[in-house]
Design a protein around this motif. Structure first.
Motif, short mmCIF file in Angstrom:
data_model
loop_
_atom_site.label_atom_id
_atom_site.label_comp_id
_atom_site.label_asym_id
_atom_site.label_seq_id
_atom_site.Cartn_x
_atom_site.Cartn_y
_atom_site.Cartn_z
N VAL A 130 -1.39 -10.97 -7.71
CA VAL A 130 -0.57 -10.82 -6.51
C VAL A 130 0.22 -9.52 -6.56
CG1 VAL A 130 1.38 -11.80 -5.24
CG2 VAL A 130 -0.47 -13.28 -6.02
N ALA A 131 0.70 -9.13 -7.74
CA ALA A 131 1.45 -7.87 -7.85
C ALA A 131 0.57 -6.68 -7.52
CB ALA A 131 2.02 -7.74 -9.26
N VAL A 132 -0.67 -6.68 -8.04
CA VAL A 132 -1.59 -5.59 -7.73
C VAL A 132 -1.93 -5.59 -6.25
CG1 VAL A 132 -3.91 -4.69 -8.16
CG2 VAL A 132 -2.52 -5.49 -10.07
N ALA A 133 -2.19 -6.79 -5.68
CA ALA A 133 -2.51 -6.86 -4.25
C ALA A 133 -1.33 -6.39 -3.41
CB ALA A 133 -2.89 -8.30 -3.89
N THR A 134 -0.12 -6.74 -3.79
CA THR A 134 1.07 -6.30 -3.06
C THR A 134 1.18 -4.78 -3.07
OG1 THR A 134 2.25 -8.35 -3.59
CG2 THR A 134 3.57 -6.46 -2.94
N GLU A 135 0.99 -4.20 -4.26
CA GLU A 135 1.11 -2.74 -4.38
C GLU A 135 0.04 -2.03 -3.57
OE1 GLU A 135 0.24 1.19 -5.89
OE2 GLU A 135 -0.99 -0.59 -6.37
N GLN A 136 -1.20 -2.50 -3.66
CA GLN A 136 -2.30 -1.82 -2.99
C GLN A 136 -2.24 -1.99 -1.47
OE1 GLN A 136 -4.78 0.27 -4.14
NE2 GLN A 136 -3.48 0.28 -5.97
N LEU A 137 -1.93 -3.17 -1.00
CA LEU A 137 -1.89 -3.38 0.45
C LEU A 137 -0.72 -2.64 1.08
CD1 LEU A 137 -2.86 -7.16 0.61
CD2 LEU A 137 -4.23 -5.22 1.40
N MET A 138 0.43 -2.62 0.41
CA MET A 138 1.55 -1.84 0.93
C MET A 138 1.22 -0.35 0.93
SD MET A 138 3.76 -3.99 1.93
CE MET A 138 5.16 -2.90 2.19
N ALA A 139 0.54 0.12 -0.13
CA ALA A 139 0.13 1.54 -0.17
C ALA A 139 -0.86 1.86 0.93
CB ALA A 139 -0.48 1.85 -1.54
N LEU A 140 -1.78 0.93 1.22
CA LEU A 140 -2.74 1.17 2.30
C LEU A 140 -2.04 1.25 3.65
CD1 LEU A 140 -5.66 1.46 3.21
CD2 LEU A 140 -5.83 -1.06 3.27
N SER A 141 -1.05 0.37 3.87
CA SER A 141 -0.32 0.43 5.13
C SER A 141 0.42 1.76 5.27
CB SER A 141 0.66 -0.74 5.21
OG SER A 141 1.35 -0.75 6.45
N ALA A 167 -4.64 6.95 16.26
CA ALA A 167 -5.31 5.65 16.23
C ALA A 167 -5.04 4.89 14.93
CB ALA A 167 -6.81 5.84 16.43
N TYR A 168 -4.74 5.62 13.86
CA TYR A 168 -4.44 4.93 12.58
C TYR A 168 -3.17 4.08 12.67
CZ TYR A 168 -8.07 7.45 10.05
OH TYR A 168 -9.28 7.93 9.60
N ALA A 169 -2.31 4.39 13.63
CA ALA A 169 -1.09 3.59 13.79
C ALA A 169 -1.42 2.15 14.15
CB ALA A 169 -0.18 4.22 14.84
N LEU A 170 -2.56 1.93 14.81
CA LEU A 170 -2.95 0.56 15.18
C LEU A 170 -3.35 -0.26 13.96
CD1 LEU A 170 -5.08 1.36 18.36
CD2 LEU A 170 -2.68 0.69 18.25
N LEU A 171 -3.71 0.42 12.86
CA LEU A 171 -4.14 -0.28 11.64
C LEU A 171 -3.00 -0.58 10.68
CD1 LEU A 171 -7.43 1.70 10.90
CD2 LEU A 171 -7.19 -0.49 12.07
N ILE A 172 -1.82 -0.06 10.95
CA ILE A 172 -0.70 -0.25 10.02
C ILE A 172 -0.39 -1.73 9.77
CG2 ILE A 172 1.78 0.14 9.70
CD1 ILE A 172 1.46 2.80 11.13
N PRO A 173 -0.38 -2.62 10.80
CA PRO A 173 -0.05 -4.03 10.53
C PRO A 173 -1.14 -4.79 9.79
CG PRO A 173 0.28 -3.47 12.85
CD PRO A 173 -0.52 -2.37 12.25
N VAL A 174 -2.38 -4.27 9.76
CA VAL A 174 -3.47 -5.05 9.17
C VAL A 174 -3.23 -5.34 7.69
CG1 VAL A 174 -5.94 -5.07 8.67
CG2 VAL A 174 -5.12 -4.22 10.88
N PRO A 175 -2.92 -4.35 6.84
CA PRO A 175 -2.65 -4.69 5.43
C PRO A 175 -1.43 -5.59 5.25
CG PRO A 175 -3.07 -2.34 5.69
CD PRO A 175 -2.90 -2.89 7.06
N VAL A 176 -0.45 -5.43 6.12
CA VAL A 176 0.75 -6.28 6.02
C VAL A 176 0.38 -7.73 6.30
CG1 VAL A 176 3.04 -6.71 6.93
CG2 VAL A 176 2.24 -4.36 6.64
N LEU A 177 -0.43 -7.96 7.34
CA LEU A 177 -0.86 -9.33 7.65
C LEU A 177 -1.74 -9.89 6.54
CD1 LEU A 177 -1.62 -9.00 11.47
CD2 LEU A 177 0.37 -10.05 10.38
#
Length: 413
Positions: A130-141, A167-177
Motif C-alpha cells: 500500500v505504501a508503494v501504491a500510495t507513492e506511485q499513484l500520487m506521483a502519477l497524479s 487534456a492531461y488535467a482530465l486524468l488527474i483524478p484517476v490515480p486519486v480514485l
C-alpha cells in the motif's frame, strides 16, 4: 416534461471516503511499512532499487517480525492497535458500533504466537504494497498535473509521460480514485484478516461465554431475590391492611400497623442486601439471610393472622451457606404464596436436616392452595423449582389429601 433522473449509487460509492475509519485503516497499513523501509535503509538501500532489491526489502524483515511474535505482549499490542484503527469506534463518524471480535490479551500458547506471526508478516507485506501504491499513484497524479502545466517530469513516476497539454488535467483524478479504491479494499481485507488471526481462540470464546452466562445467572438471582423479598413484604402488608380495615378493633388495627411497619423495615434491609450484589458480590452473599433467621418469616406470617405450626429437626448449623440461603428464600416464597392467595389459614412448616439433604415442607388447606398454583405455572413455584434445580435438588407441589403440599429436597453436598 421528463422526470429528473439521478444516480442513487454515487453516495454509496463515496461513503467510505467520508468515514474516519477508512483513513485510520490507511494509516495502520502505512505504519506496517516502517519495518521493511527501515531495514532497506540499512540494506540494500532505497536509491534506485532493482527488482532483486525489492525482493530483499520484502523478505529480509520477515525473520525479525517472526521473532517479535514470540513475545507474549506482542499479541496484545497488535490487538489494541487493530481495535482502534481497523474498526469503527468513537473516532469513526458512523452509526452504531461494530464488534471487532479482536482479542487484546497476551499470547498464552504456541498457536497464539503462530497466528500473531502470520498477522505481523501480513501487515508488513500489505503495508509495503500500500505504501508503494500510495507513492506511485500520487506521483502519477502529479505527473498528469505537470503535463497539463507543460512540465511532465515534475514527479518521479514509473509511468512516463512524454507529452503535454490541457487534456492531461482530465486524468488527474484517476490515480486519486484508484488510490482510494486500493485503500478501501485493502483496509476491509485487513479488518477481516485481523478477526481471523487476532480473534479469540476457542478457549477464550468459551471463557467469554462462561463469563456472560455467569452475568445472566447473577441477574436472574437478583430478580428472584427482589421478587421473593419484596413480594413477601407487600403480601403481608396487603393482608394486614385488609384485616385492619375489616376489623372494628382499634387494638388490632394498631397491631396490624406495627406489623406492616416491621415488615416494611425488614423488606428494606433485604432490598439493601440484594443491591449490595451490584457492588460487592462476596460481601453481599455473606450478608444474605439464611435458615437460621427463618423465625422472622414465621413470626411475620403469624402476625398476619395465620396459625403457623413449625418444627425444625436436625442441625441447621451444618447446612452449607448457599443451601441455607436458598432454603430461606424458598420458605419465604412458600409462605408468601399461601398468604397472597389463601389469606391467614393454618400453615404447617417442617424443616429437617440429615446427613445428606435438607427437606422443607409447607402444608396448608387445599381449597386455598388450589388458587395458589393449581396448574403449577405461577412465577412463585417456578422460582422455587429454579432455586432447587440450581443446587441439584428437587421441588414438588401438589394435592396431598385435603391439603396442598410443597416439598423441597436440597442436597447438602
Amino acid at each position: 416534461m421528463f422526470p429528473l433522473c439521478h444516480d442513487d449509487r454515487m453516495p454509496g460509492l463515496l461513503s467510505p471516503l467520508t468515514r474516519a475509519v477508512t483513513y485510520t485503516r490507511w494509516l495502520h497499513l502505512l505504519v506496517g511499512s516502517i519495518v521493511p523501509f527501515g531495514c532497506a535503509m540499512a540494506y540494500p538501500g532505497l536509491i534506485s532499487p532493482t527488482p532483486s532489491d525489492w525482493v530483499l526489502i520484502t523478505v529480509l524483515p520477515i525473520p525479525l517480525v517472526l521473532t517479535a511474535a514470540m513475545v507474549p505482549g506482542m499479541r496484545r499490542a497488535e490487538g489494541l492497535q487493530a481495535r482502534l484503527m481497523l474498526f469503527p469506534g468513537s473516532h469513526a463518524r458512523v452509526g452504531g458500533k461494530e464488534d471487532p471480535g479482536i482479542s487484546a490479551v497476551p499470547s498464552a500458547s504456541w498457536s497464539h504466537r503462530a497466528r500473531t506471526g502470520a498477522w505481523l508478516v501480513l501487515r508488513l507485506e500489505a503495508g509495503l504494497a500500500v505504501a508503494v501504491a500510495t507513492e506511485q499513484l500520487m506521483a502519477l497524479s502529479l505527473s498528469f498535473a505537470g503535463a497539463a502545466a507543460g512540465d511532465p517530469g515534475v514527479a518521479d513516476s514509473l509511468v512516463r509521460i512524454s507529452g503535454t497539454g490541457w487534456a492531461y488535467a482530465l486524468l488527474i483524478p484517476v490515480p486519486v480514485l484508484a488510490l482510494a479504491a486500493v485503500v478501501v479494499g485493502a483496509g476491509a481485507l485487513m479488518a477481516k484478516a485481523a478477526r481471523r488471526l487476532l480473534g479469540p481462540s476457542a478457549k477464550e470464546r468459551l471463557a467469554a461465554l462462561e463469563e456472560r452466562t455467569e452475568r445472566l445467572l447473577e441477574r436472574n438471582r437478583i430478580a428472584r431475590e427482589l421478587h421473593d423479598s419484596l413480594g413477601h413484604a407487600l403480601t403481608l402488608a396487603v393482608v394486614q391492611a385488609g384485616a385492619a380495615r375489616a376489623s372494628a378493633d382499634p387494638d388490632f388495627t394498631d397491631r396490624a400497623l406495627e406489623t406492616i411497619e416491621e415488615t416494611g423495615r425488614a423488606a428494606l434491609e433485604d432490598l439493601e442486601r440484594v443491591l449490595m450484589v451490584l457492588r460487592d458480590t462476596a460481601r453481599s452473599a455473606a450478608a444474605r439471610p439464611a435458615l437460621g433467621e427463618a423465625g422472622r418469616l414465621l413470626d411475620s406470617a403469624r402476625a398476619s393472622g395465620a396459625q403457623v405450626d413449625a418444627e425444625v429437626s436436625g442441625p441447621l448449623d451444618r447446612v452449607p451457606a448457599p443451601v441455607s440461603r436458598e432454603g430461606y428464600r424458598i420458605l419465604q416464597e412458600a409462605l408468601t404464596n399461601v398468604l397472597r392467595h389463601a389469606g391467614p389459614v393454618p400453615i404447617r412448616v417442617r424443616i429437617s436436616v440429615d446427613e445428606t439433604r435438607l427437606r422443607l415442607e409447607v402444608r396448608n388447606p387445599l381449597p386455598a392452595a388450589v388458587a395458589v398454583s393449581g396448574t403449577g405455572g405461577g412465577s412463585g413455584l417456578r422460582g422455587v423449582r429454579e432455586r432447587a434445580a440450581f443446587l441439584g435438588g428437587e421441588a414438588r407441589a401438589g394435592e396431598d389429601g385435603c391439603d396442598w403440599l410443597l416439598r423441597v429436597d436440597l442436597p447438602l453436598r
